[in-house]
Design a protein around this motif. Structure first.
Motif, PDB file in Angstrom:
ATOM      1  N   ARG B 190       0.816  -1.201   0.000  1.00  0.00           N
ATOM      2  CA  ARG B 190       0.000   0.000   0.000  1.00  0.00           C
ATOM      3  C   ARG B 190       0.855   1.259   0.000  1.00  0.00           C
ATOM      4  NH1 ARG B 190      -4.005  -0.549   4.803  1.00  0.00           N
ATOM      5  NH2 ARG B 190      -4.324  -2.701   4.234  1.00  0.00           N
ATOM      6  N   GLY B 191       2.173   1.072   0.080  1.00  0.00           N
ATOM      7  CA  GLY B 191       3.050   2.228   0.003  1.00  0.00           C
ATOM      8  C   GLY B 191       3.456   2.801   1.342  1.00  0.00           C
ATOM      9  N   VAL B 192       3.112   2.093   2.429  1.00  0.00           N
ATOM     10  CA  VAL B 192       3.510   2.588   3.746  1.00  0.00           C
ATOM     11  C   VAL B 192       4.994   2.294   3.969  1.00  0.00           C
ATOM     12  CG1 VAL B 192       3.150   2.365   6.228  1.00  0.00           C
ATOM     13  CG2 VAL B 192       1.209   2.211   4.664  1.00  0.00           C
ATOM     14  N   THR B 193       5.697   3.278   4.482  1.00  0.00           N
ATOM     15  CA  THR B 193       7.107   3.113   4.796  1.00  0.00           C
ATOM     16  C   THR B 193       7.214   2.590   6.224  1.00  0.00           C
ATOM     17  OG1 THR B 193       7.458   5.067   3.445  1.00  0.00           O
ATOM     18  CG2 THR B 193       9.315   4.306   4.771  1.00  0.00           C
ATOM     19  N   ILE B 194       8.102   1.633   6.440  1.00  0.00           N
ATOM     20  CA  ILE B 194       8.198   1.017   7.761  1.00  0.00           C
ATOM     21  C   ILE B 194       9.638   1.062   8.267  1.00  0.00           C
ATOM     22  CG2 ILE B 194       7.874  -1.110   9.085  1.00  0.00           C
ATOM     23  CD1 ILE B 194       5.758  -1.923   7.013  1.00  0.00           C
ATOM     24  N   ILE B 195       9.794   1.471   9.512  1.00  0.00           N
ATOM     25  CA  ILE B 195      11.082   1.314  10.187  1.00  0.00           C
ATOM     26  C   ILE B 195      10.871   0.262  11.262  1.00  0.00           C
ATOM     27  CG2 ILE B 195      12.858   2.391  11.603  1.00  0.00           C
ATOM     28  CD1 ILE B 195      12.269   5.025  10.232  1.00  0.00           C
ATOM     29  N   PHE B 196      11.691  -0.779  11.223  1.00  0.00           N
ATOM     30  CA  PHE B 196      11.452  -1.981  12.013  1.00  0.00           C
ATOM     31  C   PHE B 196      12.667  -2.269  12.883  1.00  0.00           C
ATOM     32  CE2 PHE B 196      11.767  -6.710  12.119  1.00  0.00           C
ATOM     33  CZ  PHE B 196      10.558  -7.003  12.724  1.00  0.00           C
ATOM     34  N   ILE B 197      12.437  -2.282  14.184  1.00  0.00           N
ATOM     35  CA  ILE B 197      13.544  -2.600  15.078  1.00  0.00           C
ATOM     36  C   ILE B 197      13.381  -4.021  15.556  1.00  0.00           C
ATOM     37  CG2 ILE B 197      14.599  -2.101  17.310  1.00  0.00           C
ATOM     38  CD1 ILE B 197      13.922   0.757  16.957  1.00  0.00           C
ATOM     39  N   SER B 198      14.448  -4.813  15.445  1.00  0.00           N
ATOM     40  CA  SER B 198      14.379  -6.177  15.948  1.00  0.00           C
ATOM     41  C   SER B 198      15.770  -6.660  16.273  1.00  0.00           C
ATOM     42  CB  SER B 198      13.748  -7.092  14.909  1.00  0.00           C
ATOM     43  OG  SER B 198      13.843  -8.433  15.345  1.00  0.00           O
ATOM     44  N   HIS B 199      15.818  -7.566  17.237  1.00  0.00           N
ATOM     45  CA  HIS B 199      17.097  -8.188  17.564  1.00  0.00           C
ATOM     46  C   HIS B 199      17.255  -9.513  16.846  1.00  0.00           C
ATOM     47  CE1 HIS B 199      18.817  -5.525  20.419  1.00  0.00           C
ATOM     48  NE2 HIS B 199      17.717  -5.473  21.141  1.00  0.00           N
ATOM     49  N   ARG B 200      16.176  -9.959  16.217  1.00  0.00           N
ATOM     50  CA  ARG B 200      16.242 -11.291  15.623  1.00  0.00           C
ATOM     51  C   ARG B 200      16.682 -11.175  14.168  1.00  0.00           C
ATOM     52  NH1 ARG B 200      10.515 -13.700  17.692  1.00  0.00           N
ATOM     53  NH2 ARG B 200      10.626 -12.856  19.799  1.00  0.00           N
ATOM     54  N   MET B 201      17.825 -11.771  13.900  1.00  0.00           N
ATOM     55  CA  MET B 201      18.458 -11.638  12.596  1.00  0.00           C
ATOM     56  C   MET B 201      17.557 -12.144  11.469  1.00  0.00           C
ATOM     57  SD  MET B 201      21.279 -10.200  12.553  1.00  0.00           S
ATOM     58  CE  MET B 201      21.475  -9.187  13.993  1.00  0.00           C
ATOM     59  N   ASN B 202      16.947 -13.327  11.695  1.00  0.00           N
ATOM     60  CA  ASN B 202      16.208 -13.901  10.563  1.00  0.00           C
ATOM     61  C   ASN B 202      14.998 -13.047  10.185  1.00  0.00           C
ATOM     62  OD1 ASN B 202      15.173 -14.562  12.958  1.00  0.00           O
ATOM     63  ND2 ASN B 202      14.858 -16.739  12.543  1.00  0.00           N
ATOM     64  N   GLU B 203      14.433 -12.341  11.161  1.00  0.00           N
ATOM     65  CA  GLU B 203      13.323 -11.455  10.837  1.00  0.00           C
ATOM     66  C   GLU B 203      13.781 -10.323   9.933  1.00  0.00           C
ATOM     67  OE1 GLU B 203      11.841 -10.035  14.511  1.00  0.00           O
ATOM     68  OE2 GLU B 203      10.863 -11.926  15.000  1.00  0.00           O
ATOM     69  N   ILE B 204      14.928  -9.785  10.279  1.00  0.00           N
ATOM     70  CA  ILE B 204      15.450  -8.667   9.492  1.00  0.00           C
ATOM     71  C   ILE B 204      15.666  -9.127   8.047  1.00  0.00           C
ATOM     72  CG2 ILE B 204      17.468  -7.176   9.187  1.00  0.00           C
ATOM     73  CD1 ILE B 204      17.683  -7.187  12.287  1.00  0.00           C
ATOM     74  N   PHE B 205      16.215 -10.341   7.915  1.00  0.00           N
ATOM     75  CA  PHE B 205      16.481 -10.816   6.564  1.00  0.00           C
ATOM     76  C   PHE B 205      15.200 -11.218   5.831  1.00  0.00           C
ATOM     77  CE2 PHE B 205      20.682 -10.740   8.216  1.00  0.00           C
ATOM     78  CZ  PHE B 205      21.471 -10.462   7.116  1.00  0.00           C
ATOM     79  N   ASP B 206      14.181 -11.570   6.606  1.00  0.00           N
ATOM     80  CA  ASP B 206      12.906 -11.967   5.992  1.00  0.00           C
ATOM     81  C   ASP B 206      12.128 -10.797   5.425  1.00  0.00           C
ATOM     82  OD1 ASP B 206      13.181 -14.570   6.325  1.00  0.00           O
ATOM     83  OD2 ASP B 206      11.573 -14.856   7.791  1.00  0.00           O
ATOM     84  N   VAL B 207      12.000  -9.733   6.188  1.00  0.00           N
ATOM     85  CA  VAL B 207      11.014  -8.724   5.809  1.00  0.00           C
ATOM     86  C   VAL B 207      11.588  -7.373   5.409  1.00  0.00           C
ATOM     87  CG1 VAL B 207       9.146  -9.700   7.168  1.00  0.00           C
ATOM     88  CG2 VAL B 207      10.683  -8.038   8.215  1.00  0.00           C
ATOM     89  N   CYS B 208      12.873  -7.153   5.604  1.00  0.00           N
ATOM     90  CA  CYS B 208      13.383  -5.797   5.377  1.00  0.00           C
ATOM     91  C   CYS B 208      14.099  -5.663   4.042  1.00  0.00           C
ATOM     92  CB  CYS B 208      14.314  -5.397   6.508  1.00  0.00           C
ATOM     93  SG  CYS B 208      13.454  -5.347   8.076  1.00  0.00           S
ATOM     94  N   ASP B 209      14.106  -4.425   3.547  1.00  0.00           N
ATOM     95  CA  ASP B 209      14.827  -4.131   2.312  1.00  0.00           C
ATOM     96  C   ASP B 209      16.254  -3.696   2.604  1.00  0.00           C
ATOM     97  OD1 ASP B 209      12.460  -4.488   0.782  1.00  0.00           O
ATOM     98  OD2 ASP B 209      11.809  -2.518   1.495  1.00  0.00           O
ATOM     99  N   ARG B 210      16.359  -2.862   3.622  1.00  0.00           N
ATOM    100  CA  ARG B 210      17.685  -2.362   3.975  1.00  0.00           C
ATOM    101  C   ARG B 210      17.859  -2.450   5.480  1.00  0.00           C
ATOM    102  NH1 ARG B 210      19.299   3.221   2.434  1.00  0.00           N
ATOM    103  NH2 ARG B 210      17.276   3.795   3.307  1.00  0.00           N
ATOM    104  N   ALA B 211      19.099  -2.388   5.930  1.00  0.00           N
ATOM    105  CA  ALA B 211      19.366  -2.426   7.363  1.00  0.00           C
ATOM    106  C   ALA B 211      20.328  -1.311   7.715  1.00  0.00           C
ATOM    107  CB  ALA B 211      19.956  -3.773   7.759  1.00  0.00           C
ATOM    108  N   ALA B 212      19.959  -0.511   8.697  1.00  0.00           N
ATOM    109  CA  ALA B 212      20.849   0.523   9.199  1.00  0.00           C
ATOM    110  C   ALA B 212      21.347   0.073  10.562  1.00  0.00           C
ATOM    111  CB  ALA B 212      20.101   1.850   9.317  1.00  0.00           C
TER     112      ALA B 212
END
Lengths: 340, 498
Positions: B190-212
């Motif tokens: 839908r075009g919503v921008t998301i900033i996602f904080i997580s400690h779990r590595m596999n989640e970051i690799f599953d759902v994110c485009d970039r990682a800061a």
């Protein structure tokens, strides 16, 4: 089965009421008579009107111990206006109610909202202050000889004596209370504040205003109860209503208005108020000594509030672990700010 | 070319004594899902709070949708369509799910609360999220995971362009995480921008485009997820030379004093370890991994635990802290001000409190014995105060910690459980606390140390037990210590031992 249990606990106070009726029926033949039942309803209607006011305060997360004194103040103001100043009935009623709410109720609300003091202590103080005021209005004398129209609300009945006007008024007040709490945005904000002040604040609700107004609006109902009481006993008595606070606090709690705030419904509360009314009247009719009655009423308050609190303990334990770790996480974030 | 929605320019946040954010510049693209990673206290939450407007940056500007702002306020941030799902819940437990979703802006009809619309609207939101929930139920009857979903629904009910989620998956089960990720993907479409904080590595690799990646208040690196692997990301998160040295201690580690087998409770399962005389055993894990919880079970502060505890070869299980103290096990809590010291009482009374029997003659407290005990501890621990009668609340954090230590040392404790021993203590005092800990070990005491600070764990411990979400994921010997190893285990990943 779970549903059944839920229904049972939600309606437990009606079952208790039936059990009490049966109990007192066997204890005294004079109890379950039409005449006495109408007396019970009359007694309950004064307390019930006050209880709607207390319910509003409890739902907003507060508590009020000064209810009985407030009822006395409004009764004294009203009777003085009627007898000494010769005011007509309706203006005198209205003035007494508004004056009491805008002094004692407002004092409660402001001191609690702005100093953050425990409502229990604040209203314990105003309980004494208001009682003193009630005595000072006539220097302790009882005001007799109310004009005839002032007795209508407390002493006359419709339908051939079967429907006392004060009972009718109580029913109307119940509906007003229900409407205010459930249908207006004010009522829903009150629930939100009582349930979680901080979350309410973050949702843009003016918490202090809501808290203050809950004490004032609650006081309006309690003061109305006070003038109905005056009308019922046909005089302004400065020591009136001393047992109101314990009966309505127990009644509200038994009727599911949680003393922890944010929870309750005035129609269910009716059940609790009736339970207290039946116990009070039943003990009188059965000729139980007043001294025992003190003990019974005190014990009921402790048991009712105790059960309410204990339920919350169970609920808290259920997820204390998660909440503690969430809280710890937050404290870590707050306390560290880039420490590692 | 992707559009920049949010651009942070040289954001800094100075707190007294700490630079929480140090010149952070970051672009967030419209419609992307950006992971924000870093250790506890790296500055992620501070950065989020500058976006939600709950704190003002000391320096820098925020450019949002082409407009430049010096700072955000909660209202401006909301008006711009920025929503934040915080870690802690802001719910009204006694009210219905639907009302919680719309609190503060309930639907009205003819000036009255429109319950029907409220329920219908809330139903639509949850149907959209594909979450099966009874919106008329009070929130207190929900499980914690569903509460989290209600928090998220609250934000979806608003017009949201930028959704920020601070560790939203922490209380969720795997299945519920999948639901959440589904919601995130849908929002992304839908075009919503998301900033996602997580400690779990596999989640970051599953759902994110970039990682800061953030560390010490600085933005260390920004990667495209497709171009990086886990190890690189972890290295960025922790990879820093040790900034502080730790006192070296020559000590001998003796026999086993405490043996814990399959200790469970408080949401923690099957923890086993041994503690030897003179040893410092580190207890590592992320926030919420259950470190404090399991120690409270061991100490008898919380009930409902199970398992075997052997102390000096004798089977024990403490029903309450009193029994633990009697057996020489004491707890120095993380929250000193609330659970450790009595701030309004003088040092002397704090120290004497658990030792009243020792300083009493019959019914009366012997003033002379009290003074002796307090004086001895004061000089032993070098508590900086003008007298034993100084109020504990007026001491610095380090000295308060020493007071807590003093009261237990005076009681002849043998095993000390330190929960975050140097939390909120400045660097100089930290060194003193470390020296004291070593000195105690030399005297033959044993220490269990819960710590969130990597350096501290590695610098002070003889062995480290690592927990992840209530389970023991590994035990490391001193030779195996490395930040990567601990963090890998603490994120629930397998450790490849070389």
């Amino acid at each position: 089965m779970k549903e059944f249990k839920k229904h049972l606990s939600a309606n437990a106070c009606w079952l208790v009421l039936i059990a009490l009726l049966i109990f007192f029926y066997f204890l005294s033949p004079n109890f379950l008579t039409t005449k006495n039942m109408i007396t019970v309803l009359k007694q309950v209607s004064v307390n019930g009107i006050c209880a709607v006011g207390l319910a509003i305060i409890l739902i907003g997360g507060g508590i009020d111990l000064s209810t009985g004194s407030q009822a006395a103040v409004s009764g004294m103001i009203c009777s003085t206006l009627l007898v000494d100043k010769g005011w007509p009935v309706l203006p005198a009623f209205a003035a007494a109610i508004v004056i009491t709410a805008c002094t004692v109720g407002l004092l409660n609300g402001i001191s609690i909202a702005y100093t953050g003091m425990p409502p229990l202590i604040a209203t314990l103080g105003t309980q004494n202050v208001a009682r003193g005021i009630a005595y000072l209005i006539t220097n302790g004398f009882i005001v007799y000889n109310l004009p005839e129209p002032a007795k209508i609300v407390g002493q006359t009945s419709l339908l051939g004596g079967y429907l006392p006007i004060c009972v009718l008024l109580f029913v109307v007040i119940l509906f007003i209370g229900h409407f205010l709490l459930n249908k207006t945005s004010y009522g829903r904000m009150l629930f939100a504040v009582g349930a979680n002040k901080e979350a309410a604040r973050l949702s843009g609700i003016p918490v202090n205003k809501i808290v203050i107004s809950s004490y004032v609006i609650g006081s309006l109902f309690i003061s109305l109860g006070g003038v109905v009481l005056m009308s019922r006993v046909n005089s302004g008595i400065p020591s009136a209503g001393t047992d109101i606070y314990i009966e309505i606090l127990s009644g509200c709690t038994i009727g599911g208005i949680s003393s922890r705030g944010g929870k309750g419904n005035v129609f269910k509360m009716l059940g609790g108020v009736l339970v207290m009314g039946v116990i009070s009247n039943g003990m009188n009719v059965a000729g139980i000594s007043e001294y025992y009655q003190y003990i019974v009423k005190g014990a009921i308050l402790i048991i009712a509030v105790g059960m309410d609190s204990y339920q919350s303990v169970i609920q808290t334990n259920r997820r204390s672990h998660i909440i503690r770790s969430a809280a710890a996480a937050e404290e870590k974030k707050a306390g560290r700010g880039g420490h590692v | 070319m992707k559009q920049v929605l949010l651009s942070l320019k040289h954001i800094s946040k100075q707190y007294p004594g700490v630079l929480a954010l140090n010149d952070v510049s970051l672009d967030v693209y419209e419609g992307e899902t950006l992971a924000l990673c870093g250790e506890n206290g790296a500055g992620k939450s501070t950065l989020i709070k500058t976006l939600s407007g709950s704190i003002l940056p000391s320096e820098g500007t925020i450019i949002y949708d082409g407009k430049e702002y010096d700072s955000m306020t909660p209202k401006r941030s909301q008006d711009l369509g920025i929503s934040v799902v915080y870690q802690e819940f802001n719910l009204m437990n006694t009210l219905s799910v639907a009302e919680n979703v719309y609190v503060g802006r309930l639907p009205m009809k003819h000036g009255l609360y429109d319950k029907k619309t409220c329920i219908e609207d809330a139903k639509k939101i949850f149907a959209d999220m594909e979450v099966d929930i009874d919106v008329t139920k009070p929130v207190e009857e929900l499980s914690v995971a569903y509460m989290q979903l209600v928090e998220i629904a609250k934000n979806l009910a608003k017009e949201t362009r930028l959704l920020i989620m601070d560790e939203p998956t922490a209380p969720l089960t795997e299945h519920e995480c999948i639901i959440l990720f589904g919601i995130m993907r849908k929002l992304k479409e839908r075009g919503v921008t998301i900033i996602f904080i997580s400690h779990r590595m596999n989640e970051i690799f599953d759902v994110c485009d970039r990682a800061a990646v953030m560390r010490d208040g600085q933005l260390i690196s920004v990667h495209n997820i497709a171009e990086i692997n886990r190890d690189q990301l972890i290295r960025d998160m922790v990879g820093r030379s040790m900034s502080e040295a730790y006192p070296v201690c020559e000590k001998t580690i003796g026999e086993t004093v405490l043996k814990v087998e399959n200790l469970s409770g408080n949401g923690v399962k099957q923890i086993s370890f041994e503690l030897h005389r003179g040893e410092i055993l580190g207890l590592a894990g992320l926030v919420g991994a259950g470190r404090t919880e399991i120690m409270r079970i061991l100490y008898g502060a919380d009930n409902g635990g199970s398992g075997d505890i052997t102390l000096h070869g004798k089977k024990v299980f403490f029903k309450n802290p009193k029994e633990a103290v009697k057996n020489g096990i004491v707890l120095l809590p993380e929250d000193r001000k609330r659970e450790g010291v009595l701030l309004t009482l003088p040092i002397s009374q704090n120290v004497v409190l658990p030792n009243l029997r020792k300083v009493s003659s019959g019914l009366f407290v012997n003033r002379k014995k009290v003074d002796e005990m307090v004086e001895r501890q004061r000089s032993d621990l070098k508590i900086a105060c003008y007298s034993g009668e100084q109020l504990a609340g007026t001491l610095s954090g380090g000295n308060q910690q020493k007071v807590v230590l003093a009261k237990w040392l005076a009681s002849d404790a043998e095993i000390l459980i330190f929960d975050e021993p140097t939390r909120g203590i400045d660097v100089g005092a930290k060194w003193e606390i470390y020296n004291l800990m070593n000195a105690l070990c030399k005297r033959g005491m044993s220490i269990i140390m819960i710590s969130s600070e990597m350096d501290e764990l590695i610098g002070m411990s003889d062995r480290v037990v690592v927990l992840f979400e209530g389970k023991q994921t590994g035990t490391l010997a001193k030779s195996e210590f490395s930040q990567e190893a601990i963090l890998t285990l603490a994120s629930g990943e397998e450790l490849v031992r070389s």
